[in-house]
Enzyme design. Sequence first.
Site, PDB file in Angstrom:
ATOM      1  N   LYS A  53       1.007  -1.187   0.104  1.00 15.07           N
ATOM      2  CA  LYS A  53       0.143   0.077   0.089  1.00 15.07           C
ATOM      3  C   LYS A  53       0.739   1.096   0.080  1.00 15.07           C
ATOM      4  CE  LYS A  53      -3.889  -2.453   2.281  1.00 15.07           C
ATOM      5  NZ  LYS A  53      -4.592  -2.798   3.204  1.00 15.07           N
ATOM      6  N   GLN A  97      -4.914  -1.261   9.559  1.00 14.84           N
ATOM      7  CA  GLN A  97      -4.770  -2.543   8.923  1.00 14.84           C
ATOM      8  C   GLN A  97      -5.308  -3.676   9.996  1.00 14.84           C
ATOM      9  OE1 GLN A  97      -3.562  -3.299   5.796  1.00 14.84           O
ATOM     10  NE2 GLN A  97      -4.166  -5.345   5.992  1.00 14.84           N
ATOM     11  N   ASP A 120     -11.148   2.972   4.058  1.00 16.09           N
ATOM     12  CA  ASP A 120     -11.298   1.625   3.978  1.00 16.09           C
ATOM     13  C   ASP A 120     -13.044   1.550   3.718  1.00 16.09           C
ATOM     14  OD1 ASP A 120      -9.527  -0.520   3.831  1.00 16.09           O
ATOM     15  OD2 ASP A 120      -9.023  -0.746   5.820  1.00 16.09           O
TER      16      ASP A 120
END
Length: 291
Positions: A53, A97, A120
Site C-alpha cells: 500500500k 490494517q 477503507d
Amino acid sequence: MAELINGKVFAAHLRAQLKDYVKQLQRQHQMVPGLAVVLVGDDAASQIYVRNKHRQALECGLRPATHSLPSTTTQGELLDVVTQLNANPTINGILVQLPLPRHIDSMAVLNAIDPDKDVDGFHPINVGRLTLGAPRLIPCTPLGCLLLLHHHLDNLSGLEAVVLGRSNIVGKPMAQLLLAEHCTVTIAHSRTRNLPAVCRRADIVVTAVGQPGLVQADWIKPGATVLDVGINRVTEGDQTRLVGDVDFAAVAEVAGAITPVPGGVGPMTIACLLRNTVTATCWQQGWPIPE
Ligand code: NAD
C-alpha cells in the site's frame, strides 16, 4: 472459453489515471493527499499488504505515512494515534490494517476514525451511506469488483447476482453495490441450502469465502461473469501457490468472463484504496470527485 478479466492491467490503468489527477491537484492547489496506514503487531501477511500500500501510494504521487506499532500496543494507545491522525490536516485518508491483535476491539477502533478520512469505508456512517444509496467512501475490494464488472458488462440492470460470503468487508457491501446497479441480489453463505442451485441462476457470481475450489463448473450458468475474491494458499509438495474459491480451469470452460487468482480482484483492492484517498481529499476540500 471464458474471457479473462485482467485485474492487473485494469488496476495499472486506474493507478495511471489517479497519478495524473494527483499531479493536477498539486498544480492547482499545491497540495498532495496524505494517506496514513496504521499497522499493529508483526503479522507477516499484514506487513506485506502495508508495504505494498505504501509503495503504490508513493508511486501514485500520494504522501503515504506508515505507523508501525508493537503488538503490545493497548487499545487506548491505538485510539490516541487515530485521534491524532483525525486532527492532522495533512492526512486525508486513514487506514488501520486488519486483523488487529485479539486484545483490541476492532469495531471500537474503526468507529473512532473520522468518517470523512475512512478510506477503507468500514465506519458505520459510510456503511449507512452505502446502504441508503448515497455512498461516499466504499470498501475497496467490492469497489474494485464493481469497476471490473462495469468494464466487462454494458448494463448490470436486471441481472441476477449471487454473492457468496456475507462479511462486512466484502460480501455485504458487494451486495449493496449490486443492488444499487439494479441487480436482483442473493447473498449466499455457509448456511445456504443447495448452493449449486442458487449459483446456477446467477448472471454474475462474486465469491468471497476463502475455500479453494469451492465453486464448480456445474454451479455456473453458461456465459455468466465470475469474480473470484478468495485468496487461499495451497501447498502441493514443497510448492505453495495462491488460488481463489473457484475451480478456475473447469469454470473457465463454462463462464463468459472470469477473474484469475492471482491477478484478478486482488490488484484492484489497493488501486481502489488510492482512489478512495483521492476521493476523500476532494470531499474534504469541496473539489470535484474524479470519475
Ligand atoms: P470471512 O471469513 O469474513 O467470510 C467468509 C464468508 O464465507 C462468511 O460469510 C461465510 O458465511 C461464508 N462461507 C463460509 N463457508 C462457506 C461455504 N461453504 N459456502 C458458502 N459460503 C461460505 O471472509 P472475507 O474477509 O470476506 O474474505 C473472503 C475471502 O476473500 C478470503 O479468502 C480472503 O482472503 C479474500 N479477500 C480478498 C481480498 C482481495 O483483495 N482480493 C480482500 C478481502 C478478502
